[in-house]
Write a protein that holds these residues in place. Structure first.
Motif, PDB file in Angstrom:
ATOM      1  N   TYR A 102       3.401   4.720  -4.959  1.00 12.38           N
ATOM      2  CA  TYR A 102       2.483   5.995  -4.226  1.00 12.38           C
ATOM      3  C   TYR A 102       3.447   6.138  -2.871  1.00 12.38           C
ATOM      4  CZ  TYR A 102      -1.136   6.570  -7.715  1.00 12.38           C
ATOM      5  OH  TYR A 102      -1.888   6.659  -8.637  1.00 12.38           O
TER       6      TYR A 102
ATOM      7  N   GLU B 169      -8.672   2.398  -3.572  1.00  8.38           N
ATOM      8  CA  GLU B 169      -7.124   1.955  -4.424  1.00  8.38           C
ATOM      9  C   GLU B 169      -5.852   2.541  -3.774  1.00  8.38           C
ATOM     10  OE1 GLU B 169      -7.845   3.038  -8.424  1.00  8.38           O
ATOM     11  OE2 GLU B 169     -10.009   1.959  -8.541  1.00  8.38           O
ATOM     12  N   ALA B 170      -4.759   2.111  -4.210  1.00  6.69           N
ATOM     13  CA  ALA B 170      -3.613   2.432  -3.878  1.00  6.69           C
ATOM     14  C   ALA B 170      -3.395   4.078  -4.009  1.00  6.69           C
ATOM     15  CB  ALA B 170      -2.465   1.823  -4.517  1.00  6.69           C
ATOM     16  N   ARG B 171      -3.890   4.683  -4.981  1.00  7.36           N
ATOM     17  CA  ARG B 171      -3.740   6.038  -5.180  1.00  7.36           C
ATOM     18  C   ARG B 171      -4.491   6.699  -4.346  1.00  7.36           C
ATOM     19  NH1 ARG B 171      -8.451   7.943  -8.282  1.00  7.36           N
ATOM     20  NH2 ARG B 171      -9.698   6.201  -9.029  1.00  7.36           N
TER      21      ARG B 171
ATOM     22  N   ASP C 187       2.875  -3.300  -6.197  1.00  7.50           N
ATOM     23  CA  ASP C 187       3.346  -2.298  -6.997  1.00  7.50           C
ATOM     24  C   ASP C 187       2.947  -0.855  -6.810  1.00  7.50           C
ATOM     25  OD1 ASP C 187       5.197  -4.435  -7.850  1.00  7.50           O
ATOM     26  OD2 ASP C 187       4.098  -4.789  -9.687  1.00  7.50           O
ATOM     27  N   ALA C 188       1.581  -0.934  -6.844  1.00  6.94           N
ATOM     28  CA  ALA C 188       1.194   0.337  -6.912  1.00  6.94           C
ATOM     29  C   ALA C 188       1.313   1.174  -5.654  1.00  6.94           C
ATOM     30  CB  ALA C 188      -0.540   0.082  -7.000  1.00  6.94           C
TER      31      ALA C 188
END
Length: 236
Positions: free
Chosen positions: A147, A178-180, A142-143
């Protein structure tokens, strides 16, 4: 040429005996002169005797060959030796050229044009199937979608191309990434694709049949540049 200051094993007389079959006119005075000109730098023993390595012998052969066969003055020989010491390759063709930068071998990390152009059977994955294939958690999927690194297709599934993206994200997550943190990769890829499309667009209008091939060629060079820049940054 390798470091002439490692593991000294030869006296100047031994060096002379090794050189004379190929260079019968060489003398101890000649070797001392080349040392005085700083073209060779043999080590000295505790008692002050010159001590040479096989690398020094290789260097002397290069100098004497350049003088005899190429008629190079000492200034040019010094420039050539400096280039070799910096990693450039001596010319073995007999054409008398100065050392040049080595041609890099094909990079196995860069996909070939054929690989970039290869088509794969259509694959559609559910969210659960993508998670199973990549080891990525549902929350991370989802993350990544949030992004822009993963995208649902029109039918609500993920394309097969999502698997290597998700797999790489899983590996990076094990290092706390992390995804970010991955958004810059998406931005960079979009910019690269945009540049390629801009370059290829005029050709697509003139010669549509070559569009895919040229697109793959340009992409391949772009990937090679990206890898080279990352490696250069790691070396600096």
């Amino acid at each position: 040429m390798s470091d002439s200051h490692s593991a000294p094993t030869r006296s100047i007389g031994s060096i002379l005996d090794a050189l004379r079959p190929e260079f019968p006119d060489v003398t101890i005075s000649k070797i001392r002169f080349l040392e005085a000109q700083r073209l060779i730098t043999p080590q000295r023993t505790a008692s002050g005797y010159r001590s040479f390595t096989d690398a020094d012998l290789e260097r002397l052969r290069y100098i004497l060959t350049a003088q005899r066969d190429r008629f190079w003055p000492l200034k040019v020989i010094r420039e050539a030796l400096d280039a070799i010491d910096r990693g450039l390759q001596p010319d073995d063709s007999g054409a008398g050229r100065l050392p040049s930068a080595p041609t890099p071998p094909p990079d196995p990390d860069v996909p070939t044009v054929a690989q970039l152009r290869a088509t794969h059977p259509p694959l559609r994955l559910t969210r659960a199937e993508l998670s199973s294939a990549s080891g990525l958690s549902g929350a991370m999927i989802d993350a990544l979608c949030g992004y822009g690194l993963l995208q649902f297709e029109a039918d609500g599934h993920f394309a097969g191309s999502a698997v290597p993206i998700a797999t790489a994200a899983t590996a990076l997550a094990s290092y706390g990434i992390e995804a970010r943190h991955l958004r810059p990769f998406r931005t960079a890829a979009d910019r690269e694709i945009g540049l390629v499309e801009q370059v290829v667009a005029p050709l697509a209008r003139r010669d549509p049949e070559r569009k895919d091939e040229v697109t793959a060629q340009v992409l391949r060079h772009g990937i090679a540049l990206h890898i080279a820049l990352v490696r250069a940054a790691m070396d600096s």
